[in-house]
Scaffold this motif. Structure first.
Motif, PDB file in Angstrom:
ATOM      1  N   UNK A  86       0.854  -1.184   0.000  1.00 10.89           N
ATOM      2  CA  UNK A  86       0.000   0.000   0.000  1.00 10.89           C
ATOM      3  C   UNK A  86       0.885   1.227   0.000  1.00 10.89           C
ATOM      4  N   UNK A  87       0.284   2.344  -0.306  1.00  6.53           N
ATOM      5  CA  UNK A  87       1.023   3.598  -0.258  1.00  6.53           C
ATOM      6  C   UNK A  87       1.409   3.895   1.186  1.00  6.53           C
ATOM      7  N   UNK A  88       2.505   4.621   1.362  1.00 13.61           N
ATOM      8  CA  UNK A  88       2.934   4.990   2.708  1.00 13.61           C
ATOM      9  C   UNK A  88       1.844   5.811   3.389  1.00 13.61           C
ATOM     10  N   UNK A  89       1.521   5.415   4.599  1.00 14.94           N
ATOM     11  CA  UNK A  89       0.479   6.084   5.372  1.00 14.94           C
ATOM     12  C   UNK A  89       1.090   7.201   6.212  1.00 14.94           C
ATOM     13  N   UNK A  90       0.230   8.013   6.810  1.00 11.83           N
ATOM     14  CA  UNK A  90       0.675   9.128   7.649  1.00 11.83           C
ATOM     15  C   UNK A  90       1.454   8.609   8.854  1.00 11.83           C
ATOM     16  N   UNK A  91       2.286   9.464   9.410  1.00 15.35           N
ATOM     17  CA  UNK A  91       3.097   9.093  10.571  1.00 15.35           C
ATOM     18  C   UNK A  91       2.208   8.773  11.767  1.00 15.35           C
ATOM     19  N   UNK A  92       2.691   7.876  12.616  1.00 16.24           N
ATOM     20  CA  UNK A  92       2.003   7.517  13.855  1.00 16.24           C
ATOM     21  C   UNK A  92       2.793   8.137  14.998  1.00 16.24           C
ATOM     22  N   UNK A  93       2.136   8.912  15.831  1.00 12.87           N
ATOM     23  CA  UNK A  93       2.836   9.543  16.948  1.00 12.87           C
ATOM     24  C   UNK A  93       3.006   8.556  18.094  1.00 12.87           C
ATOM     25  N   UNK A  94       4.081   8.732  18.821  1.00 15.16           N
ATOM     26  CA  UNK A  94       4.352   7.874  19.972  1.00 15.16           C
ATOM     27  C   UNK A  94       3.332   8.165  21.073  1.00 15.16           C
ATOM     28  N   UNK A 127       5.231  -0.336  21.850  1.00 10.89           N
ATOM     29  CA  UNK A 127       4.527   0.422  20.811  1.00 10.89           C
ATOM     30  C   UNK A 127       5.519   1.223  19.977  1.00 10.89           C
ATOM     31  N   UNK A 128       6.489   1.853  20.632  1.00 10.83           N
ATOM     32  CA  UNK A 128       7.505   2.618  19.903  1.00 10.83           C
ATOM     33  C   UNK A 128       8.338   1.709  19.001  1.00 10.83           C
ATOM     34  N   UNK A 129       8.627   0.491  19.449  1.00 11.51           N
ATOM     35  CA  UNK A 129       9.381  -0.458  18.617  1.00 11.51           C
ATOM     36  C   UNK A 129       8.571  -0.845  17.382  1.00 11.51           C
ATOM     37  N   UNK A 130       7.267  -1.037  17.546  1.00  5.63           N
ATOM     38  CA  UNK A 130       6.403  -1.366  16.406  1.00  5.63           C
ATOM     39  C   UNK A 130       6.365  -0.205  15.420  1.00  5.63           C
ATOM     40  N   UNK A 131       6.215   1.009  15.926  1.00  2.00           N
ATOM     41  CA  UNK A 131       6.190   2.195  15.060  1.00  2.00           C
ATOM     42  C   UNK A 131       7.495   2.308  14.288  1.00  2.00           C
ATOM     43  N   UNK A 132       8.615   2.108  14.975  1.00  2.00           N
ATOM     44  CA  UNK A 132       9.927   2.181  14.325  1.00  2.00           C
ATOM     45  C   UNK A 132      10.049   1.153  13.208  1.00  2.00           C
ATOM     46  N   UNK A 133       9.567  -0.063  13.448  1.00  2.00           N
ATOM     47  CA  UNK A 133       9.640  -1.111  12.423  1.00  2.00           C
ATOM     48  C   UNK A 133       8.749  -0.773  11.234  1.00  2.00           C
ATOM     49  N   UNK A 134       7.547  -0.247  11.476  1.00  2.00           N
ATOM     50  CA  UNK A 134       6.655   0.149  10.381  1.00  2.00           C
ATOM     51  C   UNK A 134       7.294   1.246   9.532  1.00  2.00           C
ATOM     52  N   UNK A 135       7.992   2.178  10.210  1.00  2.00           N
ATOM     53  CA  UNK A 135       8.697   3.234   9.482  1.00  2.00           C
ATOM     54  C   UNK A 135       9.837   2.646   8.654  1.00  2.00           C
ATOM     55  N   UNK A 136      10.567   1.694   9.222  1.00  2.00           N
ATOM     56  CA  UNK A 136      11.697   1.085   8.515  1.00  2.00           C
ATOM     57  C   UNK A 136      11.242   0.363   7.247  1.00  2.00           C
ATOM     58  N   UNK A 137      10.069  -0.258   7.283  1.00  2.00           N
ATOM     59  CA  UNK A 137       9.538  -0.954   6.113  1.00  2.00           C
ATOM     60  C   UNK A 137       8.832  -0.010   5.141  1.00  2.00           C
TER      61      UNK A 137
END
Length: 60
Positions: A21-29, A44-54
Motif C-alpha cells: 500500500x502507499x505509505x500512510x501518515x506518521x504515527x505519533x508515539x 509500541x515505539x518499537x512497532x512504530x519504528x519497524x513500520x517506518x523502517x519498512x
C-alpha cells in the motif's frame, strides 16, 4: 479412483521489493494518560519504528 493433484504457482511478496500500500501518515508515539506503562510504550515505539523502517508509515 486415482488421486488427482493440482499444482498452484504462487508469487512470494516481500516487504523489501513490493509495497502492499502507499505509505500512510506518521504515527505519533504514545504520551499522556492517567497510567504510564513504560513497557507498553517501549513496545509500541518499537512497532512504530519497524513500520517506518519498512516504509509502511511515514517517519516522525
Amino acid at each position: 479412483m486415482a488421486a488427482s493433484w493440482r499444482f498452484l504457482r504462487v508469487k512470494r511478496l516481500s516487504a523489501s521489493t513490493k509495497n502492499p500500500a502507499a505509505t500512510q501518515a506518521a504515527i505519533t508515539a504514545p504520551t499522556g494518560g492517567a497510567t504510564v506503562d513504560a513497557e507498553a510504550r517501549a513496545a509500541i515505539n518499537a512497532i512504530i519504528t519497524r513500520l517506518e523502517a519498512y516504509g509502511l508509515v511515514a517517519d516522525n
